[in-house]
Design a protein around this motif. Structure first.
Motif, short mmCIF file in Angstrom:
data_model
loop_
_atom_site.label_atom_id
_atom_site.label_comp_id
_atom_site.label_asym_id
_atom_site.label_seq_id
_atom_site.Cartn_x
_atom_site.Cartn_y
_atom_site.Cartn_z
N ASP A 247 44.01 44.75 51.64
CA ASP A 247 42.94 45.74 51.78
C ASP A 247 43.43 47.09 52.30
N TYR A 285 39.96 44.20 43.55
CA TYR A 285 39.76 45.56 44.04
C TYR A 285 39.66 46.48 42.83
N SER A 306 31.56 45.36 44.03
CA SER A 306 32.35 46.06 45.05
C SER A 306 33.21 47.17 44.45
N GLU A 320 36.35 47.83 48.80
CA GLU A 320 36.09 46.50 49.36
C GLU A 320 36.41 45.44 48.30
#
Length: 404
Positions: A247, A285, A306, A320
């Motif tokens: 992340d 992602y 997301s 996210e």
């Protein structure tokens, strides 16, 4: 003042030469730099005796010669009113002269050898020259100069090819995956101009068994975008190998983009998949990039809840992950927008997401057990066939799959 045998600037043609130094029957454009009328007359007679086809321009000084260098060969006297010796040759060559044959009256000295060492193609001693010798020297000088030019162009081509190879190695990496049970296929096709663009991809397995895969696309086309894509791909692999948390990779990659891009409006889209060590789940992602496909019967787009902004866009918001529960058997296809933007048979319609899903389903139906590399090749081949030729934009495809 007596009339000179050859008026300055006169165009002279001798009898046709059966062995022309230039392609076809075109004349050799010859510049004579000679201040002596008698020597100029001899040069004219020798050219006629040699049977050369020439367009002869005669000037008396080096300054005049510098204005007439759009020729194939220069006959240069080393004793001129405004230049003497090797210095005259050096000035001529520095000004971009083509093949140069030096005329010297200094027999038995090293002046001619110095001239060749400086860059002349040949040298001739006045008083020892006849038509055959002058004609042969001019022809060979022009030919050698042409070969030198071809050699330089070949060398430049080799250098450009090596630079392209280095860029290709940076943009088209080999996946670094140890798990033999994980099936990985990658592919890339350059756009219509045949040059690499800003698309990039990579797949890397970490020591803990996590596998990260990504595709990215720098906006725009050209060498700057290709170089930036190579930089971002290298930075991404470095971050993965440094065990940076998944992340945190995209925020750091955006910092690299901001530092390396040529203009502030350049942005990059990325799709990244982080597959868990047990292969049963993965985090997706999305940074402004087209949504990957989950291959099956039928294939489907992965969730987009997301989805985040593209890297380098000056708006708020981050990236996210969306958790994917994958199960015991799955294949995911990541791609760049060159696939979606391909036109259909040259018309205005685009392949788009629906077209890509239909195309992939047809491939899965016909080659359901095909390996990942073959699957990638089929996707790229079939999109190109649907388009009707080379794609306008670059296209990168990555397939990651698992079967327990």
């Amino acid at each position: 003042m007596p009339q000179s045998p050859i008026a300055a600037g006169e165009q002279h043609r001798a009898a046709p030469d059966p062995v022309s130094a230039r392609a076809g029957d075109g004349a050799i454009r010859l510049l004579l730099v000679e201040d002596d009328d008698g020597d100029a007359m001899l040069v004219r007679e020798h050219l006629a005796d040699a049977g050369l086809v020439v367009d002869l321009t005669w000037v008396r000084t080096l300054d005049e010669a510098l204005d007439h260098l759009d020729v194939d060969c220069v006959l240069l006297d080393l004793g001129l009113p405004d230049a003497m010796g090797i210095g005259a040759l050096e000035r001529l060559l520095a000004a971009g002269a083509p093949a140069v044959v030096v005329l010297t009256g200094l027999a038995g000295t090293d002046a001619g050898v110095q001239a060749v060492a400086t860059g002349a193609q040949d040298y001739l001693v006045k008083g020892e020259v006849d038509g055959e010798l002058l004609g042969r020297s001019v022809r060979y000088a022009v030919q050698r100069r042409q070969l030198e030019h071809a050699g330089r162009e070949l060398y430049r081509g080799m250098v450009r090819a090596e630079e392209t190879n280095r860029l290709e190695r940076a943009l088209l990496p080999t996946p670094a995956v140890r798990d033999s049970g994980l099936h990985v296929g990658v592919g890339y096709r350059a756009g219509r101009d045949g040059l690499l663009g800003g698309d990039f991809y990579d797949v890397v397995e970490r020591p803990d068994g996590t596998v990260l895969a990504m595709v990215g696309d720098v906006c725009g086309h050209g060498p700057d975008e290709a170089a930036l894509g190579a930089t971002l791909r290298t930075a991404w692999r470095t971050l993965v190998l440094a065990d940076v948390p998944a992340d945190a990779i995209l925020p750091l990659l955006e910092r690299v983009l901001a530092s390396e891009r040529a203009r502030p409006e350049i942005f990059t889209t990325v799709s990244m998949l982080a597959v868990a060590p047990d292969r049963a789940s993965a985090d997706l992602y999305l940074a402004g990039h087209p949504v990957p496909l989950l291959l099956g019967s039928p294939s489907t787009l992965l969730p987009t809840q997301s989805r985040g902004r593209a890297l380098g866009i000056p708006v708020s918001g981050g990236w996210e992950p969306h958790r994917l529960e994958l199960g015991d058997r799955w294949r995911i296809l990541l791609y760049t927008d060159g696939i979606l933007e391909a036109t259909v048979q040259g018309g205005s319609g685009r392949v788009g997401k629906a077209g890509l899903l239909s195309l992939v389903d047809a491939i899965v139906a016909s080659d359901g057990e095909a390996g990942p590399d073959l699957l990638v090749d089929r996707v790229l081949h079939d999109v190109r066939a649907l388009h009707g030729g080379d794609l306008v934009d670059d296209a990168a495809v990555v397939v990651v799959g698992w079967r327990k």
